[in-house]
Design an enzyme around this catalytic site. Structure first.
Site, PDB file in Angstrom:
ATOM      1  N   THR A 113     -12.793 -25.393   0.289  1.00 45.62           N
ATOM      2  CA  THR A 113     -12.070 -25.029  -0.942  1.00 45.62           C
ATOM      3  C   THR A 113     -12.098 -23.503  -1.070  1.00 45.62           C
ATOM      4  OG1 THR A 113     -14.142 -25.398  -2.139  1.00 45.62           O
ATOM      5  CG2 THR A 113     -12.512 -27.142  -2.272  1.00 45.62           C
ATOM      6  N   SER A 152     -17.348 -31.226  -2.301  1.00 46.50           N
ATOM      7  CA  SER A 152     -16.964 -29.815  -2.193  1.00 46.50           C
ATOM      8  C   SER A 152     -17.074 -29.193  -3.573  1.00 46.50           C
ATOM      9  CB  SER A 152     -15.506 -29.670  -1.753  1.00 46.50           C
ATOM     10  OG  SER A 152     -15.163 -30.596  -0.778  1.00 46.50           O
ATOM     11  N   ALA A 245     -24.385 -22.681 -11.761  1.00 51.07           N
ATOM     12  CA  ALA A 245     -25.609 -22.435 -10.979  1.00 51.07           C
ATOM     13  C   ALA A 245     -25.361 -21.302  -9.986  1.00 51.07           C
ATOM     14  CB  ALA A 245     -26.039 -23.712 -10.251  1.00 51.07           C
ATOM     15  N   CYS A 298     -19.973 -19.305  -0.876  1.00 49.94           N
ATOM     16  CA  CYS A 298     -19.957 -19.864  -2.231  1.00 49.94           C
ATOM     17  C   CYS A 298     -19.968 -18.856  -3.379  1.00 49.94           C
ATOM     18  CB  CYS A 298     -21.139 -20.804  -2.406  1.00 49.94           C
ATOM     19  SG  CYS A 298     -20.883 -22.344  -1.530  1.00 49.94           S
ATOM     20  N   PHE A 299     -20.873 -17.875  -3.328  1.00 53.54           N
ATOM     21  CA  PHE A 299     -21.098 -17.076  -4.528  1.00 53.54           C
ATOM     22  C   PHE A 299     -19.828 -16.389  -5.044  1.00 53.54           C
ATOM     23  CE2 PHE A 299     -25.993 -16.393  -4.156  1.00 53.54           C
ATOM     24  CZ  PHE A 299     -26.165 -17.720  -4.489  1.00 53.54           C
ATOM     25  N   ARG A 368     -19.303 -15.990   6.777  1.00 55.72           N
ATOM     26  CA  ARG A 368     -18.312 -15.940   5.695  1.00 55.72           C
ATOM     27  C   ARG A 368     -18.786 -14.995   4.588  1.00 55.72           C
ATOM     28  NH1 ARG A 368     -17.275 -22.268   4.779  1.00 55.72           N
ATOM     29  NH2 ARG A 368     -19.485 -22.312   5.300  1.00 55.72           N
TER      30      ARG A 368
END
Ligand code: UDX
Ligand code: ADP
EC number: 1.1.1.22
Length: 497
Positions: A113, A152, A245, A298-299, A368
């Site tokens: 995503t 995801s 989170a 992610c972050f 990434r």
């Protein structure tokens, strides 16, 4: 548990739970997406639930072939041993998505995503096309009832979109329950995170059917996770909790990184400040390591996700608040690159710089959003010649990432970038050593030997605060790092080569 069906309250009893197929020996799971989340998560489920058959599918035949080979497509400590033990026992990797969907009782959607790179919401909104595609595949293929679980990280209300797609495309007589079950594993520690999670979060509909679906999923985790750690919420809370989170963790890193700049200017030490502050039990000591900025898949994506949500809800002050977390991260990366250029007498043009570490953190080959890529880009723009070494990242990955960031072809890049086989080779004849990733092996190098092979004066820039700076100074290095004022008398001990 009390739930509502057709407006009527009903208490769930043991009969309802029988529907959970607790003893069904043929319970089958399909996981769509064999990536960093799907692969390790399913490996642990299959290893802890030998009677459940888990099939992980992916559109990438290459990725599936790697999962079925001796060389798994990703490096994760402890993963290989587990996969090799249970592969083809009750853990399968396949490209046959249709069969896996058709046979499954429960389907995880574990696809990528990324942040949108086009059109509306460009650079902010999550790109949900892979989630949508997976939902359509399920709807077109499934001929029996399924529980569909979004694993995801998705924006709030993505489950609603999945439900709509399933409902409007489903085969006659088939019904679906859609759950949110975000994954909190961190790369590099995925196996221990999965084996002993802080919590498992499951969100679903507050209906009888929704509650049963939640119980079925909870039953899987209960094979190894204590019941009290399995938290159930409504779907939106679950989706939002994952974003929050990650946003809170990212915010802590940006917060300590702002303080690192204050420390460099004042003589305070960011490690000492982080320790003193983190000992307050209300604050805690985790995620307070100053660095050259957070990376990973992610972050940044999830903070942007939250910003986009706030903007969509017309909550501009909320969006602006979280935007600062990203801005500070970008600033920290740039600031570190500037620190290197300034201290190398204002120019790195044609100077050889050794880059230690390209992965976004230790114990992973994942690059990434790695801050190392950005530092390299800044240095290349200043005309530096880079010699990069990372224990796990492949040569092709490094060139792909640098090409993407600089817009240059691999051939063009090769004029200024070389990949070394080890840290000693990278350091030889270099003006400076730049630590970008906190790999343990960088702590154990023979820096006295390295010093003797470098150009003088020799510099070390520790972007991760992992080295023994006093020892490096005693060897003759000029030492600069994030969050600490450099000693005044550097350049004094430099012996010519
Ligand atoms: C993160 C979350 O931790 C995890 O719960 C979620 O499921 C996915 O996103 P991950 O990105 O794999 O996991 O790694 P994490 O350990 O969180 O590190 C992210 C980045 O922050 C790395 O670049 C790391 O080096 C950096 N970091 C972390 C710091 O700079 N300082 C710290 O104190 C901690
Ligand atoms: P994450 O870090 O979230 O696990 P990855 O990019 O590592 O993300 O993995 C996602 C995987 O999902 C990729 O291997 C990709 O090929 C796969 N994928 C995406 N869409 C589909 C789909 N419709 N069917 C099967 N696999 C898919």
């Amino acid at each position: 548990m009390s739930t509502e069906r057709n407006g009527k309250q009903k208490n769930l009893d043991d009969d309802d739970l029988d529907e959970c197929q607790h003893d069904n020996p043929t319970f089958r799971i399909c996981c769509i997406g064999a990536g960093y989340v799907g692969g390790p998560t399913c490996a642990i489920i299959a290893s802890k639930c030998p009677h459940i058959q888990v099939t992980v599918v992916d559109v990438s035949a290459e990725r599936i072939a790697a999962w079925n080979s001796d060389h798994l497509p990703l490096f994760e400590p402890g993963l290989e041993g587990i996969v090799k033990k249970i592969r083809n026992r009750n853990l399968f990797f396949s490209t046959d998505t249709k069969t896996a969907i058709r046979e499954a009782d429960l389907i995880f959607i574990s696809v990528n995503t990324p942040t949108k790179s086009y059109g509306f919401g460009n650079g902010r909104a999550p790109d949900l096309r892979y989630v949508e595609e997976a939902a359509r595949q399920i709807a077109h293929t499934a001929t029996s009832n399924k529980i569909v679980v979004e694993k995801s990280t998705v924006p709030v209300k993505a489950a609603e979109s999945i439900k709509t797609i399933l409902k409007t495309n489903k085969q006659p007589g088939v019904s679906y329950q859609v759950l949110s079950n975000p994954e909190f594993l961190a790369e590099g520690s995925a196996i221990s995170d999965l084996l002993a999670p802080d919590r498992v979060l499951i969100g679903g509909d507050e209906t009888i059917e929704g509650s049963l679906a939640i119980k079925k999923l909870a039953w899987i985790y209960e094979h190894w996770v204590p019941k009290e750690k399995i938290l159930t919420t409504n779907t939106w809370s679950s989706e939002l909790s994952k974003l929050v989170a990650n946003a809170f963790l990212a915010q802590r890193i940006s917060s300590i990184n702002t303080i690192s700049a204050v420390c460099e200017a004042t003589g305070a030490s960011v490690s000492e400040v982080a320790k003193a502050v983190g000992l307050d039990s209300r604050i805690g000591n985790k995620f307070l390591n100053a660095s050259i900025g957070f990376g990973g898949s992610c972050f940044q994506k999830d903070v942007y996700n939250l910003i986009y949500l706030a903007e969509s809800l017309k909550l501009e002050p909320v969006a602006q608040y979280w935007l600062q977390v990203i801005k500070i991260n970008d600033w920290q990366r740039e600031r570190f690159a500037q620190m290197i250029v300034q201290n190398l007498f204002g120019s790195v043009s044609s100077k050889k710089i050794a880059i230690l570490g390209f992965a976004f953190k230790k114990d992973t080959a994942d690059t990434r959003e790695s801050s190392s890529i950005y530092v390299c880009r800044y240095l290349l723009a200043e005309g530096a010649s880079l010699h990069i070494y990372d224990p796990k990242v492949s040569v092709s990955r490094i060139f792909l990432d640098l090409s993407e960031q600089t817009g240059k072809t691999e051939d063009e890049l090769r004029e200024h970038v070389q990949i070394a086989n080890d840290a000693y080779e990278a350091a030889k004849d270099s003006h400076a050593l730049v630590v970008c990733t906190e790999w343990d092996e960088f702590k154990q190098l023979d820096y006295q030997l390295i010093y003797s092979t470098m150009k003088k004066p020799s510099f070390i820039f520790d972007g991760r605060l992992i080295l023994d700076h006093d020892q490096l100074l005693s060897f003759g290095f000029n030492v600069f790092c994030i969050g600490k004022k450099p000693p005044n008398n550097q350049y004094m001990n430099q012996s010519p080569r």
